[in-house]
Write an enzyme that holds these catalytic residues in place. Structure first.
Site, PDB file in Angstrom:
ATOM      1  CE1 TYR A 105      -7.734  12.011  70.669  1.00  0.00           C
ATOM      2  CE2 TYR A 105      -9.832  13.035  70.170  1.00  0.00           C
ATOM      3  CZ  TYR A 105      -8.629  12.826  69.750  1.00  0.00           C
ATOM      4  OH  TYR A 105      -8.144  13.274  68.460  1.00  0.00           O
ATOM      5  CD  GLU A 141      -5.328   9.092  60.479  1.00  0.00           C
ATOM      6  OE1 GLU A 141      -6.528   8.920  60.413  1.00  0.00           O
ATOM      7  OE2 GLU A 141      -4.330   8.854  60.993  1.00  0.00           O
ATOM      8  CG  LEU A 162      -9.102   6.960  64.489  1.00  0.00           C
ATOM      9  CD1 LEU A 162      -8.379   6.263  65.788  1.00  0.00           C
ATOM     10  CD2 LEU A 162      -9.713   8.291  64.899  1.00  0.00           C
TER      11      LEU A 162
HETATM   12  N1  PDD Z   1     -10.747  13.489  64.824  1.00  0.00           N
HETATM   13  N2  PDD Z   1      -8.091  10.392  61.797  1.00  0.00           N
HETATM   14  C1  PDD Z   1      -7.846  11.107  62.893  1.00  0.00           C
HETATM   15  C2  PDD Z   1      -6.234  11.325  63.065  1.00  0.00           C
HETATM   16  C3  PDD Z   1      -8.692  11.691  63.878  1.00  0.00           C
HETATM   17  O1  PDD Z   1      -8.180  12.405  64.811  1.00  0.00           O
HETATM   18  C4  PDD Z   1      -9.964  11.752  63.426  1.00  0.00           C
HETATM   19  C5  PDD Z   1     -11.036  12.215  64.332  1.00  0.00           C
HETATM   20  C6  PDD Z   1     -10.493  10.970  62.330  1.00  0.00           C
HETATM   21  C7  PDD Z   1     -11.919  10.727  61.875  1.00  0.00           C
HETATM   22  O2  PDD Z   1     -12.305  10.009  62.819  1.00  0.00           O
HETATM   23  P1  PDD Z   1     -14.059  10.093  63.194  1.00  0.00           P
HETATM   24  O3  PDD Z   1     -14.770   9.893  61.879  1.00  0.00           O
HETATM   25  O4  PDD Z   1     -14.510   8.808  63.967  1.00  0.00           O
HETATM   26  O5  PDD Z   1     -14.408  11.402  63.879  1.00  0.00           O
HETATM   27  C8  PDD Z   1      -9.550  10.458  61.489  1.00  0.00           C
HETATM   28  C9  PDD Z   1     -11.691  14.074  65.889  1.00  0.00           C
HETATM   29  C10 PDD Z   1     -13.023  14.541  65.417  1.00  0.00           C
HETATM   30  C11 PDD Z   1     -11.063  15.036  66.594  1.00  0.00           C
HETATM   31  O6  PDD Z   1      -9.828  14.851  67.182  1.00  0.00           O
HETATM   32  O7  PDD Z   1     -11.370  16.056  66.996  1.00  0.00           O
END
Ligand code: PDD
Length: 286
Positions: free
Chosen positions: A35, A182, A206
């Protein structure tokens, strides 16, 4: 009457209440899918291409064919925003391997399931910006491919639930040596001796699109950046901050009940946040 929300499912937009997938969808049976979450500000997406490229990488990593050509996917994501009533929106894109009788291995070629849903973009409150977020650390119980944005989020759900139980905002994963990896849905940075430090990109984190933005903001603000392993108990650690699509960058001022720095948002975090909010405002004005 309020406008119904519309979701895209496979080949068209339908009212959210009528949006369904088959019970033998492999997303439901096996969490066999990936996703993305993308933010759209007054009609302009933030980093849509990098998000779709990451979706493409996630699909490739688990050998699911991208359900539409890139350009069409981009068009559908734009349409999803237009068809829903929010000024600033959070758009969720999910791809699963498709529908098949439940068996771990599928040999036949499946048509991947594609769904796109749109919700109002949640934003951290001004109070949180001023007081900072609180976090806890937990031993990492996730699988060993965290670079793939998998829909198998059980560990993150459990981590978030523990955070709620402890009345904090986010739970952050530690590896076996105590390095901070993270959060359940965020990347995390520390300021150590005036250097912005974050875990390097590998299978344990991620590659956050917002993480890239924070690094860019730091470089533009003459804050040195180091991607290396780090721990909460390092000498010289004066700030922590977390990043994600829905948070931009937010200060983390308490970890496991201990104040970080003076327990107040740090100068570097506030500088990077201001820089990033300017960029978001420019998108809104575009
Ligand atoms: N989550 N690490 C994890 C495990 C994540 O699920 C997310 C994002 C991030 C940050 O990624 P980004 O900057 O691309 O949003 C880091 C999204 C927002 C979610 O699951 O709702």
């Amino acid at each position: 009457m309020t406008e119904p929300l519309l979701a895209y499912v496979n080949d068209g937009f339908v009212p959210l209440e009528q949006a369904t997938v088959h019970i033998e969808d492999r997303g439901f049976q096996f969490a066999d899918g990936v996703y993305e979450v993308v933010a759209c500000f007054n009609g302009t997406y933030l980093d849509l291409k990098p998000h779709l490229q990451r979706l493409q990488r996630s699909c490739a990593a688990i050998e699911i064919e991208l359900p539409k050509p890139m350009a069409e996917l981009e068009y559908l994501v734009q349409e999803a925003y237009v068809k829903n009533p929010f000024e600033d929106a959070m758009v969720y894109i999910q791809v699963t391997r498709g529908v098949a009788p439940r068996a771990h291995v599928v040999q036949q070629k499946l048509i991947p399931t594609l769904i796109i849903t749109v919700r109002e973009l949640p934003k951290p409150s001004e109070k949180k910006v001023q007081t900072g977020m609180k976090g806890i650390t937990l031993s990492d119980i996730r699988w060993k491919h965290c670079e793939i944005k998998s829909i198998a989020l059980l560990a993150s759900v459990m981590g978030k639930q523990e955070a709620v139980r402890q009345e904090v905002d986010e739970a952050f994963w530690l590896d076996e040596q105590g390095h901070v990896l993270e959060g359940c849905a965020t990347n995390i940075f520390a300021v150590i001796d005036e250097v912005l430090v974050t875990h390097p990109l590998d299978h344990q984190v991620l590659g956050g699109i917002t993480r890239d933005m924070v690094i860019e903001a730091a470089k533009a603000s003459d804050v040195p950046v180091e991607e290396r392993e780090w721990r909460m108990d390092e000498e010289g650690l004066s700030e922590c901050m977390m990043s994600s699509t829905t948070n931009a960058v937010m200060p983390v001022c308490v970890m496991d009940g201990q104040a970080i720095g003076g327990g107040k948002p740090g100068d570097i975090c506030l500088k990077l946040r201001a820089y990033m909010l300017d960029q978001l405002q420019a998108l809104r004005d575009a």
